[in-house]
Design a protein around this motif. Structure first.
Motif, mmCIF file in Angstrom:
data_model
loop_
_atom_site.group_PDB
_atom_site.id
_atom_site.type_symbol
_atom_site.label_atom_id
_atom_site.label_comp_id
_atom_site.label_asym_id
_atom_site.label_seq_id
_atom_site.Cartn_x
_atom_site.Cartn_y
_atom_site.Cartn_z
ATOM 1 N N THR A 89 0.818 -1.204 0.000
ATOM 2 C CA THR A 89 0.000 0.000 0.000
ATOM 3 C C THR A 89 0.853 1.255 0.000
ATOM 4 O O THR A 89 0.548 2.211 -0.723
ATOM 5 C CB THR A 89 -0.927 -0.008 1.225
ATOM 6 N N ALA A 90 1.910 1.282 0.790
ATOM 7 C CA ALA A 90 2.750 2.486 0.893
ATOM 8 C C ALA A 90 3.365 2.847 -0.457
ATOM 9 O O ALA A 90 3.412 4.019 -0.833
ATOM 10 C CB ALA A 90 3.840 2.283 1.938
ATOM 11 N N ALA A 91 3.830 1.856 -1.210
ATOM 12 C CA ALA A 91 4.433 2.122 -2.526
ATOM 13 C C ALA A 91 3.387 2.641 -3.502
ATOM 14 O O ALA A 91 3.655 3.544 -4.296
ATOM 15 C CB ALA A 91 5.082 0.855 -3.073
ATOM 16 N N PHE A 92 2.178 2.073 -3.463
ATOM 17 C CA PHE A 92 1.112 2.525 -4.348
ATOM 18 C C PHE A 92 0.707 3.952 -3.993
ATOM 19 O O PHE A 92 0.597 4.814 -4.863
ATOM 20 C CB PHE A 92 -0.097 1.584 -4.257
ATOM 21 N N ASP A 93 0.502 4.225 -2.716
ATOM 22 C CA ASP A 93 0.091 5.564 -2.274
ATOM 23 C C ASP A 93 1.151 6.615 -2.573
ATOM 24 O O ASP A 93 0.827 7.760 -2.873
ATOM 25 C CB ASP A 93 -0.248 5.562 -0.788
ATOM 26 N N ALA A 94 2.434 6.236 -2.505
ATOM 27 C CA ALA A 94 3.518 7.190 -2.767
ATOM 28 C C ALA A 94 3.476 7.701 -4.202
ATOM 29 O O ALA A 94 3.903 8.820 -4.486
ATOM 30 C CB ALA A 94 4.869 6.539 -2.486
ATOM 31 N N GLY A 95 2.941 6.901 -5.122
ATOM 32 C CA GLY A 95 2.866 7.296 -6.529
ATOM 33 C C GLY A 95 1.673 8.168 -6.861
ATOM 34 O O GLY A 95 1.580 8.699 -7.963
ATOM 35 N N GLY A 96 0.723 8.296 -5.938
ATOM 36 C CA GLY A 96 -0.435 9.148 -6.166
ATOM 37 C C GLY A 96 -1.467 8.582 -7.129
ATOM 38 O O GLY A 96 -2.333 9.305 -7.619
ATOM 39 N N LEU A 97 -1.395 7.300 -7.407
ATOM 40 C CA LEU A 97 -2.346 6.685 -8.332
ATOM 41 C C LEU A 97 -3.676 6.414 -7.637
ATOM 42 O O LEU A 97 -3.730 6.255 -6.418
ATOM 43 C CB LEU A 97 -1.793 5.360 -8.870
ATOM 44 N N LEU A 98 -4.742 6.342 -8.432
ATOM 45 C CA LEU A 98 -6.059 5.990 -7.913
ATOM 46 C C LEU A 98 -6.449 4.568 -8.302
ATOM 47 O O LEU A 98 -7.237 3.926 -7.618
ATOM 48 C CB LEU A 98 -7.119 6.960 -8.433
ATOM 49 N N LEU A 99 -5.894 4.062 -9.404
ATOM 50 C CA LEU A 99 -6.246 2.761 -9.933
ATOM 51 C C LEU A 99 -5.092 2.249 -10.776
ATOM 52 O O LEU A 99 -4.339 3.039 -11.351
ATOM 53 C CB LEU A 99 -7.504 2.882 -10.806
ATOM 54 N N LEU A 100 -4.983 0.945 -10.857
ATOM 55 C CA LEU A 100 -3.953 0.326 -11.693
ATOM 56 C C LEU A 100 -4.570 -0.886 -12.378
ATOM 57 O O LEU A 100 -5.222 -1.709 -11.734
ATOM 58 C CB LEU A 100 -2.772 -0.102 -10.819
ATOM 59 N N ARG A 101 -4.393 -0.977 -13.681
ATOM 60 C CA ARG A 101 -4.925 -2.095 -14.455
ATOM 61 C C ARG A 101 -3.786 -3.025 -14.882
ATOM 62 O O ARG A 101 -2.735 -2.550 -15.316
ATOM 63 C CB ARG A 101 -5.659 -1.592 -15.695
ATOM 64 N N PRO A 102 -4.007 -4.331 -14.777
ATOM 65 C CA PRO A 102 -2.989 -5.269 -15.265
ATOM 66 C C PRO A 102 -2.646 -4.961 -16.720
ATOM 67 O O PRO A 102 -3.513 -4.646 -17.527
ATOM 68 C CB PRO A 102 -3.677 -6.638 -15.130
ATOM 69 N N GLY A 103 -1.364 -4.998 -17.024
ATOM 70 C CA GLY A 103 -0.881 -4.714 -18.368
ATOM 71 C C GLY A 103 -0.387 -3.295 -18.551
ATOM 72 O O GLY A 103 0.299 -3.009 -19.528
ATOM 73 N N GLN A 104 -0.734 -2.400 -17.616
ATOM 74 C CA GLN A 104 -0.234 -1.027 -17.732
ATOM 75 C C GLN A 104 1.261 -0.990 -17.495
ATOM 76 O O GLN A 104 1.787 -1.699 -16.643
ATOM 77 C CB GLN A 104 -0.901 -0.099 -16.700
ATOM 78 N N ARG A 105 1.934 -0.145 -18.239
ATOM 79 C CA ARG A 105 3.367 0.057 -18.056
ATOM 80 C C ARG A 105 3.541 1.037 -16.906
ATOM 81 O O ARG A 105 2.882 2.088 -16.860
ATOM 82 C CB ARG A 105 3.949 0.615 -19.354
ATOM 83 N N VAL A 106 4.403 0.703 -15.949
ATOM 84 C CA VAL A 106 4.616 1.550 -14.776
ATOM 85 C C VAL A 106 6.103 1.814 -14.578
ATOM 86 O O VAL A 106 6.963 1.103 -15.093
ATOM 87 C CB VAL A 106 4.032 0.903 -13.497
ATOM 88 N N ARG A 107 6.361 2.864 -13.829
ATOM 89 C CA ARG A 107 7.720 3.165 -13.371
ATOM 90 C C ARG A 107 7.755 2.831 -11.896
ATOM 91 O O ARG A 107 6.823 3.161 -11.157
ATOM 92 C CB ARG A 107 8.048 4.649 -13.578
ATOM 93 N N ILE A 108 8.805 2.141 -11.479
ATOM 94 C CA ILE A 108 8.942 1.788 -10.070
ATOM 95 C C ILE A 108 10.293 2.251 -9.543
ATOM 96 O O ILE A 108 11.251 2.392 -10.301
ATOM 97 C CB ILE A 108 8.788 0.269 -9.831
ATOM 98 N N GLU A 109 10.321 2.505 -8.260
ATOM 99 C CA GLU A 109 11.577 2.742 -7.550
ATOM 100 C C GLU A 109 11.706 1.630 -6.531
ATOM 101 O O GLU A 109 10.704 1.196 -5.943
ATOM 102 C CB GLU A 109 11.577 4.118 -6.892
ATOM 103 N N THR A 110 12.928 1.158 -6.339
ATOM 104 C CA THR A 110 13.156 0.004 -5.476
ATOM 105 C C THR A 110 14.290 0.258 -4.492
ATOM 106 O O THR A 110 15.092 1.168 -4.664
ATOM 107 C CB THR A 110 13.511 -1.242 -6.313
ATOM 108 N N GLU A 111 14.319 -0.599 -3.483
ATOM 109 C CA GLU A 111 15.428 -0.664 -2.529
ATOM 110 C C GLU A 111 15.834 -2.122 -2.417
ATOM 111 O O GLU A 111 14.993 -3.011 -2.555
ATOM 112 C CB GLU A 111 14.998 -0.170 -1.155
ATOM 113 N N GLY A 112 17.100 -2.371 -2.150
ATOM 114 C CA GLY A 112 17.585 -3.733 -1.968
ATOM 115 C C GLY A 112 17.890 -4.415 -3.290
ATOM 116 O O GLY A 112 17.772 -3.823 -4.358
ATOM 117 N N GLU A 113 18.257 -5.693 -3.182
ATOM 118 C CA GLU A 113 18.619 -6.484 -4.355
ATOM 119 C C GLU A 113 18.154 -7.914 -4.165
ATOM 120 O O GLU A 113 17.940 -8.370 -3.046
ATOM 121 C CB GLU A 113 20.137 -6.482 -4.556
#
Length: 67
Positions: free
Chosen positions: A29-53
């Motif tokens: 939830t925190a990662a989704f909320d940080a992006g300010g999105l309201l909805l996400l559909r499977p197949g949409q191209r997204v940009r992500i930021e990550t931590e760790g490996e």
């Protein structure tokens, strides 16, 4: 980093993405909320930021990919 939305649960605002090599990675939830999105559909191209490996990879931000 770019990925493709794979799953999304609107009740928990969490889901998963597929990295370009086909690896699924969950996001919370925190990662989704940080992006300010309201909805996400499977197949949409997204940009992500990550931590760790590797097995410790964690998504910290999910937002729509824009050109």
């Amino acid at each position: 980093m770019q990925a493709t939305a794979y799953t999304y649960d609107p009740s928990t605002r969490s889901g998963s993405v597929l990295l370009d090599d086909g690896t699924p990675v969950d996001f919370g939830t925190a990662a989704f909320d940080a992006g300010g999105l309201l909805l996400l559909r499977p197949g949409q191209r997204v940009r992500i930021e990550t931590e760790g490996e590797g097995g410790d990879l964690r998504i910290t931000l999910v937002t729509l990919q824009t050109l």
